[in-house]
Design a protein around this motif. Structure first.
Motif, mmCIF file in Angstrom:
data_model
loop_
_atom_site.group_PDB
_atom_site.id
_atom_site.type_symbol
_atom_site.label_atom_id
_atom_site.label_comp_id
_atom_site.label_asym_id
_atom_site.label_seq_id
_atom_site.Cartn_x
_atom_site.Cartn_y
_atom_site.Cartn_z
ATOM 1 N N GLY A 1 -0.900 8.892 2.872
ATOM 2 C CA GLY A 1 -0.987 9.513 3.847
ATOM 3 C C GLY A 1 -1.631 9.486 4.529
ATOM 4 N N ALA A 2 -2.930 9.250 4.657
ATOM 5 C CA ALA A 2 -3.896 8.730 6.062
ATOM 6 C C ALA A 2 -4.192 7.223 5.608
ATOM 7 C CB ALA A 2 -6.269 9.053 4.593
ATOM 8 N N LEU A 3 -3.586 6.469 5.364
ATOM 9 C CA LEU A 3 -2.819 4.919 5.988
ATOM 10 C C LEU A 3 -1.932 4.700 6.769
ATOM 11 C CD1 LEU A 3 -4.112 2.946 3.107
ATOM 12 C CD2 LEU A 3 -5.185 3.955 4.565
ATOM 13 N N THR A 4 -1.120 6.088 6.327
ATOM 14 C CA THR A 4 0.316 5.617 7.130
ATOM 15 C C THR A 4 -0.002 4.753 9.145
ATOM 16 O OG1 THR A 4 0.821 7.536 5.948
ATOM 17 C CG2 THR A 4 2.127 6.995 8.282
ATOM 18 N N ALA A 5 -0.462 5.607 9.134
ATOM 19 C CA ALA A 5 -0.692 5.333 11.180
ATOM 20 C C ALA A 5 -0.772 3.064 11.024
ATOM 21 C CB ALA A 5 -1.626 5.951 11.616
ATOM 22 N N ARG A 6 -1.659 3.427 10.060
ATOM 23 C CA ARG A 6 -1.905 1.773 10.018
ATOM 24 C C ARG A 6 -0.891 0.903 9.556
ATOM 25 N NH1 ARG A 6 -6.772 0.101 6.338
ATOM 26 N NH2 ARG A 6 -6.119 -2.060 7.165
ATOM 27 N N PHE A 7 0.663 0.879 8.655
ATOM 28 C CA PHE A 7 1.337 0.621 8.653
ATOM 29 C C PHE A 7 2.588 1.390 9.325
ATOM 30 C CE2 PHE A 7 1.757 3.447 5.632
ATOM 31 C CZ PHE A 7 3.219 4.068 5.539
ATOM 32 N N GLY A 8 2.237 1.947 10.416
ATOM 33 C CA GLY A 8 3.252 2.625 11.607
ATOM 34 C C GLY A 8 4.129 3.782 10.940
ATOM 35 N N GLY A 9 4.631 3.971 9.166
ATOM 36 C CA GLY A 9 4.762 5.440 8.783
ATOM 37 C C GLY A 9 6.505 5.032 8.994
ATOM 38 N N TYR A 10 7.367 5.708 8.439
ATOM 39 C CA TYR A 10 8.008 5.475 8.209
ATOM 40 C C TYR A 10 9.799 5.865 8.489
ATOM 41 C CZ TYR A 10 5.787 6.194 3.595
ATOM 42 O OH TYR A 10 4.486 6.191 2.923
ATOM 43 N N ARG A 11 10.476 5.132 9.471
ATOM 44 C CA ARG A 11 11.751 4.761 10.198
ATOM 45 C C ARG A 11 13.306 5.166 8.862
ATOM 46 N NH1 ARG A 11 15.635 3.888 12.712
ATOM 47 N NH2 ARG A 11 15.800 2.506 15.200
ATOM 48 N N SER A 12 13.978 6.353 9.518
ATOM 49 C CA SER A 12 14.962 6.355 9.276
ATOM 50 C C SER A 12 15.645 5.805 10.402
ATOM 51 C CB SER A 12 14.848 8.352 8.675
ATOM 52 O OG SER A 12 14.017 8.259 7.427
ATOM 53 N N PRO A 13 17.088 6.256 9.742
ATOM 54 C CA PRO A 13 18.341 5.286 11.014
ATOM 55 C C PRO A 13 19.177 6.703 11.035
ATOM 56 C CG PRO A 13 19.381 4.920 8.759
ATOM 57 C CD PRO A 13 17.334 5.552 8.209
ATOM 58 N N GLU B 1 2.473 15.291 -3.996
ATOM 59 C CA GLU B 1 1.468 15.293 -4.613
ATOM 60 C C GLU B 1 1.066 13.581 -4.384
ATOM 61 O OE1 GLU B 1 -0.179 15.081 -8.627
ATOM 62 O OE2 GLU B 1 1.045 16.771 -6.933
ATOM 63 N N MET B 2 2.222 12.464 -4.371
ATOM 64 C CA MET B 2 1.091 10.981 -4.659
ATOM 65 C C MET B 2 1.170 10.582 -3.261
ATOM 66 S SD MET B 2 3.606 8.485 -6.369
ATOM 67 C CE MET B 2 5.352 9.014 -5.710
ATOM 68 N N ASN B 3 1.066 11.032 -2.543
ATOM 69 C CA ASN B 3 0.733 10.495 -1.260
ATOM 70 C C ASN B 3 -0.320 11.522 -0.390
ATOM 71 O OD1 ASN B 3 1.884 8.361 0.722
ATOM 72 N ND2 ASN B 3 2.563 10.495 2.731
ATOM 73 N N LEU B 4 -0.811 12.298 -1.028
ATOM 74 C CA LEU B 4 -1.918 12.819 -0.861
ATOM 75 C C LEU B 4 -2.976 12.730 -1.817
ATOM 76 C CD1 LEU B 4 -0.589 16.260 0.532
ATOM 77 C CD2 LEU B 4 -1.082 14.449 1.421
ATOM 78 N N ASP B 5 -2.438 12.025 -2.424
ATOM 79 C CA ASP B 5 -4.041 11.863 -3.304
ATOM 80 C C ASP B 5 -4.358 9.944 -4.398
ATOM 81 O OD1 ASP B 5 -4.632 11.698 -6.246
ATOM 82 O OD2 ASP B 5 -3.661 12.126 -7.718
ATOM 83 N N ALA C 1 2.417 5.794 -4.531
ATOM 84 C CA ALA C 1 2.838 5.812 -3.539
ATOM 85 C C ALA C 1 3.006 4.649 -2.410
ATOM 86 C CB ALA C 1 1.709 6.215 -2.656
ATOM 87 N N TRP C 2 2.188 3.975 -3.252
ATOM 88 C CA TRP C 2 1.827 2.440 -2.321
ATOM 89 C C TRP C 2 3.811 1.525 -2.459
ATOM 90 C CZ3 TRP C 2 2.381 -2.586 -3.995
ATOM 91 C CH2 TRP C 2 1.865 -3.649 -2.854
ATOM 92 N N ALA C 3 3.584 1.857 -3.584
ATOM 93 C CA ALA C 3 4.563 1.004 -4.490
ATOM 94 C C ALA C 3 6.140 1.028 -4.342
ATOM 95 C CB ALA C 3 4.261 0.616 -5.915
ATOM 96 N N VAL C 4 6.299 3.156 -3.865
ATOM 97 C CA VAL C 4 7.134 3.393 -3.848
ATOM 98 C C VAL C 4 7.774 2.876 -1.872
ATOM 99 C CG1 VAL C 4 8.018 6.128 -3.708
ATOM 100 C CG2 VAL C 4 6.280 4.937 -5.917
ATOM 101 N N ALA C 5 6.811 4.049 -0.918
ATOM 102 C CA ALA C 5 7.016 3.852 0.248
ATOM 103 C C ALA C 5 7.239 2.262 0.209
ATOM 104 C CB ALA C 5 5.539 3.734 0.902
ATOM 105 N N LEU C 6 6.979 1.411 -0.283
ATOM 106 C CA LEU C 6 7.435 -0.259 -0.244
ATOM 107 C C LEU C 6 8.775 -0.977 -0.478
ATOM 108 C CD1 LEU C 6 6.433 -2.869 0.877
ATOM 109 C CD2 LEU C 6 5.043 -4.005 -1.427
ATOM 110 N N ALA C 7 9.138 0.361 -1.904
ATOM 111 C CA ALA C 7 10.201 -0.380 -2.477
ATOM 112 C C ALA C 7 11.105 0.274 -1.921
ATOM 113 C CB ALA C 7 11.016 0.422 -4.079
ATOM 114 N N ILE C 8 11.565 1.754 -0.877
ATOM 115 C CA ILE C 8 12.205 2.550 -0.268
ATOM 116 C C ILE C 8 12.012 1.386 1.133
ATOM 117 C CG2 ILE C 8 12.793 4.326 1.346
ATOM 118 C CD1 ILE C 8 11.003 6.184 -1.039
#
Length: 194
Positions: A88-100, A151-155, A162-169
């Motif tokens: 969660g603290a690194l979100t700004a560095r990769f730009g976050g999530y984009r939903s259509p 919790e995974m995004n904040l731990d 969290a990184w692997a899940v985010a990347l897969a999504i």
């Protein structure tokens, strides 16, 4: 007692026939006008549907490029995932999530309204298949929501998960966008100008 003459009966039958023909003609004209009105509404509704499909196509093309870029930035963060910083603290560095933001209003009006009977059945069938694809993205949006607020995004200790899940999504989003874009283009090429 009053006697009915033949000429009176003929006149009554003739007048009844004329009234009946008049009523039937009025019903026919009303039905024709209503059908014509629905045909015009269907043309307008299908034009709005085509506009909506164009907008959704641009949204998917944008999603593909944005998510591909962001997932590359997310992938580049892997060496830094040492368990001291949550994702969660690194979100700004990769730009976050984009939903259509895929619209469905025009499709709903075409498919659920009275004009549906005046739209070519093949178009309705193809549009149904096209809009069914939107559900896939809604499922991924729910997963993104669970990840972002979970919790995974904040731990920090679970940052790699969290990184692997985010990347897969994100990779799934881009993959589906690339897979669905040709369907949108085919739909437009088949139905524009008809």
């Amino acid at each position: 007692m009053m006697q009915v003459r033949r000429t009176d009966v003929r006149l009554i039958v003739l007048e009844t026939g004329m009234v009946l023909v008049g009523v039937l003609a009025a019903l026919f004209v009303d039905g024709w006008r209503e059908s014509r009105r629905l045909d015009e509404e269907a043309r307008g509704a299908t034009n709005r549907l085509l506009d909506e499909v164009r907008v959704n196509l641009r949204e998917l093309e944008s999603l593909d490029s944005v998510v591909t870029e962001r997932s590359a930035r997310l992938r580049a963060l892997e060496p830094e995932l040492d368990g001291t910083t949550p994702l969660g603290a690194l979100t700004a560095r990769f730009g976050g999530y984009r939903s259509p933001d895929l619209s469905e209003g025009a499709w709903q009006r075409v498919s659920l309204g009275a004009v549906a009977e005046h739209v070519p059945p093949d178009m309705l069938e193809e549009a149904f298949e096209l809009y069914a694809l939107h559900r896939y993205f809604l499922g991924l949006d729910e997963q993104i929501g669970r990840l972002v607020y979970g919790e995974m995004n904040l731990d920090p200790a679970r940052v790699r998960y969290a990184w692997a899940v985010a990347l897969a999504i994100m990779e799934q989003q881009a993959s589906w966008a690339r897979e669905f874009i040709p369907h949108y283009r085919d739909f437009l090429s088949r139905w524009e100008g008809r």
